[in-house]
Design an enzyme around this catalytic site. Structure first.
Site, PDB file in Angstrom:
ATOM      1  N   CYS A  73       3.183  -7.110   1.869  1.00 59.04           N
ATOM      2  CA  CYS A  73       2.135  -6.539   2.716  1.00 59.04           C
ATOM      3  C   CYS A  73       1.427  -7.691   3.432  1.00 59.04           C
ATOM      4  O   CYS A  73       0.873  -8.583   2.767  1.00 59.04           O
ATOM      5  CB  CYS A  73       1.176  -5.777   1.804  1.00 59.04           C
ATOM      6  SG  CYS A  73      -0.353  -5.275   2.588  1.00 59.04           S
ATOM      7  N   SER A 100       0.823  -1.206   0.000  1.00 64.02           N
ATOM      8  CA  SER A 100       0.000   0.000   0.000  1.00 64.02           C
ATOM      9  C   SER A 100       0.860   1.261   0.000  1.00 64.02           C
ATOM     10  O   SER A 100       0.335   2.364  -0.109  1.00 64.02           O
ATOM     11  CB  SER A 100      -0.899   0.014   1.237  1.00 64.02           C
ATOM     12  OG  SER A 100      -0.107   0.085   2.400  1.00 64.02           O
ATOM     13  N   CYS A 160       2.987  -5.937  10.163  1.00 62.14           N
ATOM     14  CA  CYS A 160       2.694  -4.986   9.082  1.00 62.14           C
ATOM     15  C   CYS A 160       4.042  -4.453   8.629  1.00 62.14           C
ATOM     16  O   CYS A 160       4.852  -4.017   9.466  1.00 62.14           O
ATOM     17  CB  CYS A 160       1.820  -3.851   9.604  1.00 62.14           C
ATOM     18  SG  CYS A 160       1.680  -2.459   8.465  1.00 62.14           S
TER      19      CYS A 160
END
Ligand code: DGL
Length: 248
Positions: A73, A11, A177
């Site tokens: 991700c 992202s 993350c």
């Protein structure tokens, strides 16, 4: 034979941590990185939203010629990987928090992750999961500038599963993350665990195993990198800084 890229998708800037691991062990491969920061953060979107975005982004990456796709991700890996691989028909790797192995070794373990990833890891006996709603977004915005006070703010608003308050001490804190890698030292200062880990290095090794099967001939070119899609200018600069500072 045509040289193809190893493509990375995230992202935003988080996946650069995985790119770093890949370049460390495969400096002569060619990489293409798509940071979809126009649509970040991913962690609180719906799964169908993420599938739609990743199909679009994968199509963009495939225009350059790719031999493997790496979802850099945790959120995408936990939600859309299999559907995406089926659609794209290209070997696809994900990054996963190594939670089960820590718990099985009897380590007191905390997984910090986006809400979507956290949701996939609740219910593992002995694992505490801290779901952090806006931290990736803040890291995306501030990167290395994100302060310990900022982190404290996010941690205090996190949702701890199965509930209660965060214990005084963990053996292992897992960064679930890739964005959190930017502020690893701040996580360390806060939790003071024995170790902080993530799935990035393991994924890099798996990609290497895959690439080495078809790569018996020695490559002579230096690694090349191009950016596609919505990657912001500041992120390109950041990447160049990482590459020049650490590898060249
Ligand atoms: N860096 C991603 C992850 O590993 C996505 C974070 C986000 O955009 O919410 O989960």
């Amino acid at each position: 034979m045509e040289e193809k890229y190893i493509a990375l998708l995230d992202s935003g800037v988080g996946g650069l941590a995985l790119l770093y691991e890949l370049i460390k062990i495969m400096p002569h491969e060619k990489y293409i990185y798509l940071g979809d920061n126009k649509n970040a953060p991913y962690g609180s979107r719906t799964q169908s939203d993420l599938l739609e975005l990743s199909v679009k982004n994968t199509e963009e990456l495939m225009r350059y010629g790719i031999k493997a796709l790496v979802l850099a991700c945790n959120t995408l890996s936990a939600t859309v990987l299999h559907k995406l691989e089926y659609y794209a028909r290209v070997k696809t790797f994900g990054v996963y928090p190594p939670a089960e192995s820590c718990v099985m070794r009897g380590e007191r373990t905390l997984l910090c992750a986006t809400p979507l990833t956290a949701g996939k890891y609740t219910g593992i006996k002995g694992l505490d999961v801290l779901s952090l709603n806006e931290l990736a977004k803040d890291v995306e915005r501030k990167k290395f500038e994100l302060s310990s006070i900022d982190l404290e703010w996010h941690l205090s608003r996190g949702n701890l599963i199965p509930g209660g308050s965060v214990p005084a001490r963990y053996d292992t804190v897992i960064l679930g993350c890739t964005h959190y890698e930017f502020i690893k030292s701040k996580f360390y200062d806060h939790f003071r665990p024995r170790r902080i880990i993530s799935g990035c290095a393991l994924t890099a090794r798996m990609v290497k195993d895959f690439c080495s099967i078809g790569n018996k001939t020695k490559k002579v070119s230096k690694n090349q990198l191009i950016f596609a899609g919505e990657c912001a200018y500041e992120n390109r600069l950041f990447f160049e800084t990482v590459v020049k500072g650490s590898f060249m």
